[in-house]
Design an enzyme around this catalytic site. Structure first.
Site, mmCIF file in Angstrom:
data_model
loop_
_atom_site.group_PDB
_atom_site.id
_atom_site.type_symbol
_atom_site.label_atom_id
_atom_site.label_comp_id
_atom_site.label_asym_id
_atom_site.label_seq_id
_atom_site.Cartn_x
_atom_site.Cartn_y
_atom_site.Cartn_z
ATOM 1 N N VAL A 112 -2.155 0.947 -5.690
ATOM 2 C CA VAL A 112 -1.821 0.991 -4.267
ATOM 3 C C VAL A 112 -1.211 2.349 -3.931
ATOM 4 O O VAL A 112 -0.251 2.787 -4.579
ATOM 5 C CB VAL A 112 -0.849 -0.139 -3.892
ATOM 6 C CG1 VAL A 112 -0.434 -0.013 -2.427
ATOM 7 C CG2 VAL A 112 -1.500 -1.497 -4.146
ATOM 8 N N LYS A 113 -1.749 2.995 -2.918
ATOM 9 C CA LYS A 113 -1.240 4.293 -2.479
ATOM 10 C C LYS A 113 -0.299 4.099 -1.291
ATOM 11 O O LYS A 113 -0.597 3.342 -0.368
ATOM 12 C CB LYS A 113 -2.393 5.222 -2.078
ATOM 13 C CG LYS A 113 -3.357 5.516 -3.200
ATOM 14 C CD LYS A 113 -4.245 6.713 -2.897
ATOM 15 C CE LYS A 113 -5.121 6.529 -1.687
ATOM 16 N NZ LYS A 113 -6.051 7.660 -1.486
ATOM 17 N N VAL A 114 0.832 4.799 -1.327
ATOM 18 C CA VAL A 114 1.764 4.815 -0.199
ATOM 19 C C VAL A 114 2.228 6.257 0.001
ATOM 20 O O VAL A 114 2.301 7.033 -0.954
ATOM 21 C CB VAL A 114 2.981 3.894 -0.433
ATOM 22 C CG1 VAL A 114 2.574 2.440 -0.409
ATOM 23 C CG2 VAL A 114 3.683 4.226 -1.732
#
Length: 339
Positions: A112-114
């Site tokens: 997951v990219k944030v």
């Protein structure tokens, strides 16, 4: 000294299965267009696929959890080892919610990219705590590499072009980021310099020869403790300099407040009782960070070894072989340069 170094390695080594045979670099396809995946993934040079809402829109794909899961399945079927999808939302809670939903289809292979924003960083910390693999994206400066290591992110995605557009030497920034995030000394090269040992109960399940009474002599031999000196729980003359820091008005204010509130005072956080308030000790030598690498492998220490230890970089230790109760490691197994 050799036995102390061996203990350090044994305490810090992570026993994991050997990784797949691959090179040191991981290339990702930065596109959501499946046609491009079909053309490029079979070449065998790409480790995975990475997407974000802009790429989804460009490929005509709706930005929904279901569509991202469908894309992830397709990427895996085409040979991708990992799939990166960017969480969305206007605050920390919504970023966490979308991130957890995205990873739910395959927590081991979906990253997951944030973004490296205040909300994104807070979301990353919560996601990592929940067992989510995280990539911090939209990184523009070397200081943000510290943020990534602090929250436990596996990947950091710097924007090379935008770093250059801001007037910085983009490649120099990338080299600095890599040096910050990865180096000899483990987390001691970038995290707080607090000197905290395991509790006696932490060693209870380690097996014969690894109880608290077995490891305490090595801890004492490794210390050069300024405050407690040579005592039942501490030692002097070792390679790790353990110091206190000068008192300051703000710290004294907090300590007085805790005392007024009736909380118990702890003199030594490596002592028998750790519940309460007090001052930490730090791994600092002559005003500088004294990481494990500096303490055990620095020039002064290396000169004291009968046979200076051989350090292999870019290598993953997969197993340490210890014979009986010996404090020496007979050999180790590792992966390095595909072997």
């Amino acid at each position: 000294p050799e036995s102390m170094l061996a203990l350090l390695l044994e305490l810090c080594a992570v026993l994991v299965p050997p990784p797949p045979v691959r090179g040191a670099s991981r290339f990702f396809l930065d596109t959501a267009d499946v046609r491009e995946w079909k053309a490029l993934l079979p070449l065998g040079i790409f480790h995975g696929v990475t997407t974000n809402p802009v790429l989804l829109e460009r490929a005509g794909v709706r930005c929904t959890v279901g569509e991202c899961h469908r894309l992830a399945r397709t990427a895996f079927e085409l040979g991708a080892a990992e799939f990166m999808a960017q969480a969305w939302g206007g605050d920390t809670d919504s970023l966490v919610a979308s991130g957890l939903a995205l990873r739910s289809a395959n927590p081991e292979r979906i990253v997951v990219k944030v973004p490296v924003t205040a909300d994104g960083t807070a979301a990353a910390a919560r996601l990592v705590s929940a067992g989510t693999r995280v990539c911090l994206t939209a990184c523009y400066s070397r200081e943000q590499a510290l943020v990534a290591t602090a929250v436990g992110a596996e990947y950091l995605a710097p924007y090379l072009g935008r770093i250059g557009d801001a007037g910085h030497d983009a490649h120099a920034e990338l080299e600095a980021m890599q040096a910050i995030a990865r180096g000899l000394g483990g987390c001691g090269i970038h995290n707080a310099m607090l000197y905290m040992r395991g509790r006696p109960a932490d060693f209870a399940e380690w097996g014969a020869g690894w109880s608290w009474d077995d490891v305490l002599p090595f801890y004492k031999r490794s210390e050069d403790n300024e405050q407690f000196g040579s005592s039942p729980l501490h030692g002097t003359g070792g390679p790790v300099r353990v110091t206190t820091v000068a008192s300051d008005e703000l710290s004294d204010f907090f300590l007085d407040a805790f005392s007024t509130a009736g909380l118990p005072h702890v003199e030594d956080f490596n002592g028998p009782d750790r519940i309460g308030f007090g001052r930490y000790q730090f791994m600092i030598r002559d005003g500088l960070r004294d990481s494990a690498a500096a303490a055990f492998l620095g020039a002064d220490r290396r000169a004291s070894y009968r046979a200076p230890p051989l350090v292999k970089t870019h290598a993953l230790a997969t197993r340490l072989v210890v014979e009986g109760r010996s404090d020496r490691t007979r050999c180790s197994e590792m992966f390095r340069d595909r072997t």
